[in-house]
Design a protein around this motif. Structure first.
Motif, PDB file in Angstrom:
ATOM      1  N   SER A 198       0.808  -1.227   0.000  1.00 28.67           N
ATOM      2  CA  SER A 198       0.000   0.000   0.000  1.00 28.67           C
ATOM      3  C   SER A 198       0.838   1.272   0.000  1.00 28.67           C
ATOM      4  O   SER A 198       0.322   2.351  -0.258  1.00 28.67           O
ATOM      5  CB  SER A 198      -0.942  -0.005   1.205  1.00 28.67           C
ATOM      6  OG  SER A 198      -0.199  -0.155   2.394  1.00 28.67           O
ATOM      7  N   SER A 199       2.125   1.149   0.314  1.00 30.22           N
ATOM      8  CA  SER A 199       3.035   2.299   0.297  1.00 30.22           C
ATOM      9  C   SER A 199       4.452   1.762   0.149  1.00 30.22           C
ATOM     10  O   SER A 199       4.661   0.548   0.055  1.00 30.22           O
ATOM     11  CB  SER A 199       2.889   3.119   1.587  1.00 30.22           C
ATOM     12  OG  SER A 199       3.345   2.377   2.697  1.00 30.22           O
ATOM     13  N   SER A 200       5.423   2.640   0.162  1.00 30.82           N
ATOM     14  CA  SER A 200       6.814   2.196  -0.027  1.00 30.82           C
ATOM     15  C   SER A 200       7.379   1.493   1.205  1.00 30.82           C
ATOM     16  O   SER A 200       8.413   0.839   1.123  1.00 30.82           O
ATOM     17  CB  SER A 200       7.699   3.377  -0.409  1.00 30.82           C
ATOM     18  OG  SER A 200       7.701   4.338   0.626  1.00 30.82           O
ATOM     19  N   LEU A 201       6.696   1.618   2.347  1.00 25.43           N
ATOM     20  CA  LEU A 201       7.111   0.917   3.564  1.00 25.43           C
ATOM     21  C   LEU A 201       5.868   0.333   4.236  1.00 25.43           C
ATOM     22  O   LEU A 201       4.954   1.073   4.603  1.00 25.43           O
ATOM     23  CB  LEU A 201       7.839   1.862   4.527  1.00 25.43           C
ATOM     24  CG  LEU A 201       8.452   1.201   5.751  1.00 25.43           C
ATOM     25  CD1 LEU A 201       9.575   0.246   5.357  1.00 25.43           C
ATOM     26  CD2 LEU A 201       8.980   2.258   6.708  1.00 25.43           C
ATOM     27  N   VAL A 202       5.836  -0.985   4.361  1.00 25.84           N
ATOM     28  CA  VAL A 202       4.687  -1.678   4.939  1.00 25.84           C
ATOM     29  C   VAL A 202       5.164  -2.496   6.133  1.00 25.84           C
ATOM     30  O   VAL A 202       6.152  -3.231   6.037  1.00 25.84           O
ATOM     31  CB  VAL A 202       4.017  -2.606   3.899  1.00 25.84           C
ATOM     32  CG1 VAL A 202       2.921  -3.439   4.531  1.00 25.84           C
ATOM     33  CG2 VAL A 202       3.469  -1.790   2.736  1.00 25.84           C
ATOM     34  N   SER A 203       4.482  -2.354   7.265  1.00 17.96           N
ATOM     35  CA  SER A 203       4.790  -3.143   8.454  1.00 17.96           C
ATOM     36  C   SER A 203       3.932  -4.403   8.453  1.00 17.96           C
ATOM     37  O   SER A 203       2.737  -4.344   8.162  1.00 17.96           O
ATOM     38  CB  SER A 203       4.508  -2.341   9.728  1.00 17.96           C
ATOM     39  OG  SER A 203       5.374  -1.242   9.804  1.00 17.96           O
ATOM     40  N   ARG A 204       4.565  -5.527   8.771  1.00 23.10           N
ATOM     41  CA  ARG A 204       3.872  -6.810   8.814  1.00 23.10           C
ATOM     42  C   ARG A 204       4.124  -7.475  10.156  1.00 23.10           C
ATOM     43  O   ARG A 204       5.152  -7.236  10.797  1.00 23.10           O
ATOM     44  CB  ARG A 204       4.365  -7.733   7.695  1.00 23.10           C
ATOM     45  CG  ARG A 204       4.153  -7.201   6.303  1.00 23.10           C
ATOM     46  CD  ARG A 204       2.736  -7.301   5.836  1.00 23.10           C
ATOM     47  NE  ARG A 204       2.370  -8.700   5.574  1.00 23.10           N
ATOM     48  CZ  ARG A 204       1.132  -9.133   5.438  1.00 23.10           C
ATOM     49  NH1 ARG A 204       0.110  -8.308   5.557  1.00 23.10           N
ATOM     50  NH2 ARG A 204       0.881 -10.408   5.202  1.00 23.10           N
ATOM     51  N   GLU A 205       3.204  -8.342  10.536  1.00 19.69           N
ATOM     52  CA  GLU A 205       3.305  -9.045  11.815  1.00 19.69           C
ATOM     53  C   GLU A 205       2.636 -10.409  11.653  1.00 19.69           C
ATOM     54  O   GLU A 205       1.565 -10.508  11.068  1.00 19.69           O
ATOM     55  CB  GLU A 205       2.580  -8.221  12.863  1.00 19.69           C
ATOM     56  CG  GLU A 205       2.744  -8.657  14.271  1.00 19.69           C
ATOM     57  CD  GLU A 205       2.080  -7.652  15.202  1.00 19.69           C
ATOM     58  OE1 GLU A 205       2.760  -6.706  15.616  1.00 19.69           O
ATOM     59  OE2 GLU A 205       0.880  -7.835  15.482  1.00 19.69           O
ATOM     60  N   LYS A 206       3.295 -11.449  12.135  1.00 21.90           N
ATOM     61  CA  LYS A 206       2.745 -12.808  12.104  1.00 21.90           C
ATOM     62  C   LYS A 206       2.816 -13.375  13.513  1.00 21.90           C
ATOM     63  O   LYS A 206       3.824 -13.196  14.199  1.00 21.90           O
ATOM     64  CB  LYS A 206       3.553 -13.730  11.191  1.00 21.90           C
ATOM     65  CG  LYS A 206       3.709 -13.254   9.777  1.00 21.90           C
ATOM     66  CD  LYS A 206       2.510 -13.590   8.968  1.00 21.90           C
ATOM     67  CE  LYS A 206       2.791 -13.220   7.504  1.00 21.90           C
ATOM     68  NZ  LYS A 206       1.710 -13.466   6.649  1.00 21.90           N
ATOM     69  N   THR A 207       1.769 -14.063  13.932  1.00 18.00           N
ATOM     70  CA  THR A 207       1.772 -14.756  15.210  1.00 18.00           C
ATOM     71  C   THR A 207       1.709 -16.247  14.928  1.00 18.00           C
ATOM     72  O   THR A 207       0.814 -16.708  14.217  1.00 18.00           O
ATOM     73  CB  THR A 207       0.595 -14.312  16.088  1.00 18.00           C
ATOM     74  OG1 THR A 207       0.709 -12.893  16.326  1.00 18.00           O
ATOM     75  CG2 THR A 207       0.603 -15.046  17.419  1.00 18.00           C
TER      76      THR A 207
END
Length: 129
Positions: free
Chosen positions: A75-84
């Motif tokens: 969605s942008s040039s920097l995307v934060s992701r998180e997995k549990t």
């Protein structure tokens, strides 16, 4: 090419209502080029117990396989992701004493086939399941 940065195991520990199951949260950012914004990507995370080259330790122990990848849009040039990731305590407990756990993160442009765009490990976290 998209690349994974700031990868870490950000939280870990047993579930409050069932101490035989551990929750491990992996956080990371993905940096995208301008031509990759609004494009779909797949990512996945698996866990390893790191033997750090110990004698008789053999290779690192794979705790979990890669699950089916998750699809998301850049969605942008920097995307934060998180997995549990949920694992049984016994899966984490691969040797006497504490465990050294790392996560391997895989990223690829959706439907591209072939090699990953990026694949990295988190720094090791010490755990005592």
């Amino acid at each position: 090419m998209a690349n994974i940065i700031n990868q870490e195991i950000s939280e870990f520990g047993p579930l409050p209502n069932d101490r035989s199951i551990w929750s491990i949260k992996v956080s990371y950012d993905i940096r995208f080029r301008d031509d990759e914004v609004s494009v779909d990507f797949d990512d996945a995370v698996k866990l390893w117990e790191d033997d750090r080259g110990e004698p008789f330790g053999g290779g690192d122990d794979q705790i979990t396989p890669y699950p089916l990848p998750s699809r998301f849009r850049a969605s942008s040039s920097l995307v934060s992701r998180e997995k549990t990731i949920m694992v049984f305590r016994d899966q984490l407990d691969t040797e006497a004493g504490g465990e050294e756990v790392k996560a391997q993160i895989w990223l690829r442009r959706a439907d591209s086939g072939g090699a990953a765009d990026d694949e990295v490990y988190t720094p090791i976290k010490e755990m005592s399941p």
